[in-house]
Design a protein around this motif. Structure first.
Motif, PDB file in Angstrom:
ATOM      1  N   ILE A 115      27.032 -34.688  31.961  1.00  0.00           N
ATOM      2  CA  ILE A 115      28.018 -34.156  31.027  1.00  0.00           C
ATOM      3  C   ILE A 115      29.370 -34.270  31.712  1.00  0.00           C
ATOM      4  CG2 ILE A 115      28.776 -32.157  29.699  1.00  0.00           C
ATOM      5  CD1 ILE A 115      25.895 -31.172  29.725  1.00  0.00           C
ATOM      6  N   GLN A 116      30.262 -35.059  31.126  1.00  0.00           N
ATOM      7  CA  GLN A 116      31.574 -35.282  31.720  1.00  0.00           C
ATOM      8  C   GLN A 116      32.372 -33.973  31.755  1.00  0.00           C
ATOM      9  OE1 GLN A 116      32.392 -38.130  33.172  1.00  0.00           O
ATOM     10  NE2 GLN A 116      30.347 -38.801  32.580  1.00  0.00           N
ATOM     11  N   PRO A 117      33.235 -33.791  32.772  1.00  0.00           N
ATOM     12  CA  PRO A 117      34.066 -32.581  32.818  1.00  0.00           C
ATOM     13  C   PRO A 117      34.960 -32.488  31.587  1.00  0.00           C
ATOM     14  CG  PRO A 117      34.126 -33.707  34.914  1.00  0.00           C
ATOM     15  CD  PRO A 117      33.406 -34.611  33.961  1.00  0.00           C
ATOM     16  N   TYR A 118      35.171 -31.269  31.137  1.00  0.00           N
ATOM     17  CA  TYR A 118      36.010 -31.020  29.962  1.00  0.00           C
ATOM     18  C   TYR A 118      37.453 -31.381  30.286  1.00  0.00           C
ATOM     19  CZ  TYR A 118      37.962 -28.495  25.985  1.00  0.00           C
ATOM     20  OH  TYR A 118      38.634 -28.160  24.851  1.00  0.00           O
ATOM     21  N   THR A 119      38.101 -32.116  29.394  1.00  0.00           N
ATOM     22  CA  THR A 119      39.455 -32.625  29.656  1.00  0.00           C
ATOM     23  C   THR A 119      40.482 -31.511  29.804  1.00  0.00           C
ATOM     24  OG1 THR A 119      39.749 -32.894  27.271  1.00  0.00           O
ATOM     25  CG2 THR A 119      39.062 -34.830  28.524  1.00  0.00           C
ATOM     26  N   HIS A 120      40.325 -30.423  29.056  1.00  0.00           N
ATOM     27  CA  HIS A 120      41.287 -29.324  29.124  1.00  0.00           C
ATOM     28  C   HIS A 120      40.781 -28.176  29.999  1.00  0.00           C
ATOM     29  CE1 HIS A 120      43.475 -31.396  26.052  1.00  0.00           C
ATOM     30  NE2 HIS A 120      42.453 -31.346  25.229  1.00  0.00           N
ATOM     31  N   GLY A 121      39.765 -28.459  30.823  1.00  0.00           N
ATOM     32  CA  GLY A 121      39.210 -27.434  31.692  1.00  0.00           C
ATOM     33  C   GLY A 121      40.102 -27.180  32.894  1.00  0.00           C
ATOM     34  N   SER A 122      39.911 -26.033  33.514  1.00  0.00           N
ATOM     35  CA  SER A 122      40.709 -25.662  34.681  1.00  0.00           C
ATOM     36  C   SER A 122      39.974 -26.067  35.952  1.00  0.00           C
ATOM     37  CB  SER A 122      40.964 -24.153  34.662  1.00  0.00           C
ATOM     38  OG  SER A 122      39.743 -23.475  34.800  1.00  0.00           O
ATOM     39  N   ILE A 123      40.330 -25.445  37.032  1.00  0.00           N
ATOM     40  CA  ILE A 123      39.680 -25.706  38.308  1.00  0.00           C
ATOM     41  C   ILE A 123      38.218 -25.250  38.279  1.00  0.00           C
ATOM     42  CG2 ILE A 123      40.285 -23.506  39.398  1.00  0.00           C
ATOM     43  CD1 ILE A 123      40.953 -25.200  41.918  1.00  0.00           C
ATOM     44  N   ASN A 124      37.862 -24.396  37.325  1.00  0.00           N
ATOM     45  CA  ASN A 124      36.501 -23.883  37.199  1.00  0.00           C
ATOM     46  C   ASN A 124      35.614 -24.767  36.330  1.00  0.00           C
ATOM     47  OD1 ASN A 124      37.218 -21.627  38.723  1.00  0.00           O
ATOM     48  ND2 ASN A 124      38.016 -20.596  36.905  1.00  0.00           N
ATOM     49  N   ASN A 125      35.939 -26.049  36.216  1.00  0.00           N
ATOM     50  CA  ASN A 125      35.145 -26.979  35.428  1.00  0.00           C
ATOM     51  C   ASN A 125      33.756 -27.130  36.047  1.00  0.00           C
ATOM     52  OD1 ASN A 125      35.068 -28.523  33.131  1.00  0.00           O
ATOM     53  ND2 ASN A 125      36.822 -29.760  33.694  1.00  0.00           N
ATOM     54  N   HIS A 126      32.791 -27.596  35.261  1.00  0.00           N
ATOM     55  CA  HIS A 126      31.395 -27.682  35.698  1.00  0.00           C
ATOM     56  C   HIS A 126      31.125 -28.945  36.517  1.00  0.00           C
ATOM     57  CE1 HIS A 126      31.542 -30.027  31.970  1.00  0.00           C
ATOM     58  NE2 HIS A 126      30.590 -30.740  32.521  1.00  0.00           N
ATOM     59  N   ASP A 127      29.989 -28.927  37.238  1.00  0.00           N
ATOM     60  CA  ASP A 127      29.503 -30.092  37.969  1.00  0.00           C
ATOM     61  C   ASP A 127      28.804 -31.015  36.969  1.00  0.00           C
ATOM     62  OD1 ASP A 127      28.509 -31.871  39.856  1.00  0.00           O
ATOM     63  OD2 ASP A 127      26.791 -30.606  40.355  1.00  0.00           O
ATOM     64  N   PRO A 128      29.225 -32.284  36.836  1.00  0.00           N
ATOM     65  CA  PRO A 128      28.669 -33.151  35.794  1.00  0.00           C
ATOM     66  C   PRO A 128      27.184 -33.493  35.954  1.00  0.00           C
ATOM     67  CG  PRO A 128      30.546 -34.202  36.880  1.00  0.00           C
ATOM     68  CD  PRO A 128      30.303 -32.916  37.565  1.00  0.00           C
ATOM     69  N   ALA A 129      26.663 -33.496  37.162  1.00  0.00           N
ATOM     70  CA  ALA A 129      25.298 -33.987  37.375  1.00  0.00           C
ATOM     71  C   ALA A 129      24.306 -32.888  37.759  1.00  0.00           C
ATOM     72  CB  ALA A 129      25.312 -35.058  38.452  1.00  0.00           C
ATOM     73  N   ARG A 130      24.603 -31.655  37.475  1.00  0.00           N
ATOM     74  CA  ARG A 130      23.681 -30.588  37.877  1.00  0.00           C
ATOM     75  C   ARG A 130      22.443 -30.567  36.975  1.00  0.00           C
ATOM     76  NH1 ARG A 130      23.416 -25.600  35.306  1.00  0.00           N
ATOM     77  NH2 ARG A 130      24.728 -25.415  33.472  1.00  0.00           N
ATOM     78  N   ASN A 131      21.365 -30.004  37.503  1.00  0.00           N
ATOM     79  CA  ASN A 131      20.146 -29.832  36.713  1.00  0.00           C
ATOM     80  C   ASN A 131      20.324 -28.627  35.799  1.00  0.00           C
ATOM     81  OD1 ASN A 131      19.106 -31.920  38.194  1.00  0.00           O
ATOM     82  ND2 ASN A 131      17.951 -30.614  39.565  1.00  0.00           N
ATOM     83  N   ARG A 132      19.822 -28.744  34.570  1.00  0.00           N
ATOM     84  CA  ARG A 132      20.015 -27.685  33.586  1.00  0.00           C
ATOM     85  C   ARG A 132      18.664 -27.137  33.134  1.00  0.00           C
ATOM     86  NH1 ARG A 132      23.624 -31.571  33.559  1.00  0.00           N
ATOM     87  NH2 ARG A 132      25.791 -30.936  33.549  1.00  0.00           N
ATOM     88  N   ARG A 133      18.602 -25.839  32.969  1.00  0.00           N
ATOM     89  CA  ARG A 133      17.372 -25.178  32.555  1.00  0.00           C
ATOM     90  C   ARG A 133      17.213 -25.274  31.045  1.00  0.00           C
ATOM     91  NH1 ARG A 133      17.198 -19.516  32.201  1.00  0.00           N
ATOM     92  NH2 ARG A 133      15.169 -19.001  31.386  1.00  0.00           N
ATOM     93  N   LEU A 134      16.003 -25.604  30.601  1.00  0.00           N
ATOM     94  CA  LEU A 134      15.705 -25.646  29.174  1.00  0.00           C
ATOM     95  C   LEU A 134      14.978 -24.370  28.786  1.00  0.00           C
ATOM     96  CD1 LEU A 134      14.530 -29.325  28.705  1.00  0.00           C
ATOM     97  CD2 LEU A 134      16.754 -28.347  28.208  1.00  0.00           C
TER      98      LEU A 134
END
Length: 156
Positions: A67-86
């Motif tokens: 998931i690409q980083p949000y364009t209008h996100g701040s320094i607290n943007n997410h890691d694009p390649a992290r594993n996500r819980r379903l």
């Protein structure tokens, strides 16, 4: 304006999974995301490339979804390649774990969509296709395209 919980908006389908795997069963799962990930997904800025689902204990984990980083996100943007819980029911997870362990199936995310305001992932229980099966699919697709083209030309 409040959205109905039954509204369904497809965001992306994993076409490569349908080509490489034989889909046997589907399961709708929620996905645990942070705020900027939701905004990026709503913009369609994510990729299924080589993503799969692992079963560990009583939880499902989505690996490889970028998931690409949000364009209008701040320094607290997410890691694009992290594993996500379903998010799924414990009984469904146990049943899928048995099938994956015993019979050699794999779990592949086949689509991501919005149901109301929630982001949902369709996880499919799949079996890998052999090379000759893939060639047959390509052959059938080409034949169907040629017949449609011929029929269209005959109408004029």
């Amino acid at each position: 304006m409040k959205q109905d919980k039954n509204t369904f908006k497809p965001l992306q389908k994993n076409k490569k999974a349908y080509f490489n795997y034989e889909v046997l069963e589907d399961l709708e799962c929620g996905i645990a995301l942070v705020g900027t990930e939701v905004k990026s997904i709503r913009e369609g800025k994510f990729s299924f490339t080589d993503s799969y689902v692992t079963v560990s204990g009583h939880s499902l984990t989505l690996v490889g979804l970028t998931i690409q980083p949000y364009t209008h996100g701040s320094i607290n943007n997410h890691d694009p390649a992290r594993n996500r819980r379903l998010l799924a029911h414990k009984d469904e997870i146990k049943r899928l774990k048995r099938k994956v362990d015993e019979k050699g199936f794999t779990l592949i995310p086949t689509s991501i969509y919005l149901r109301g305001n929630l982001v949902k992932v369709q996880v499919s229980l799949c079996r890998g296709k052999q090379m000759h099966d893939k060639r047959n699919v390509i052959k059938e697709r080409d034949l169907n395209r040629d017949t449609r083209r011929e029929l269209k030309q005959m109408q004029y």
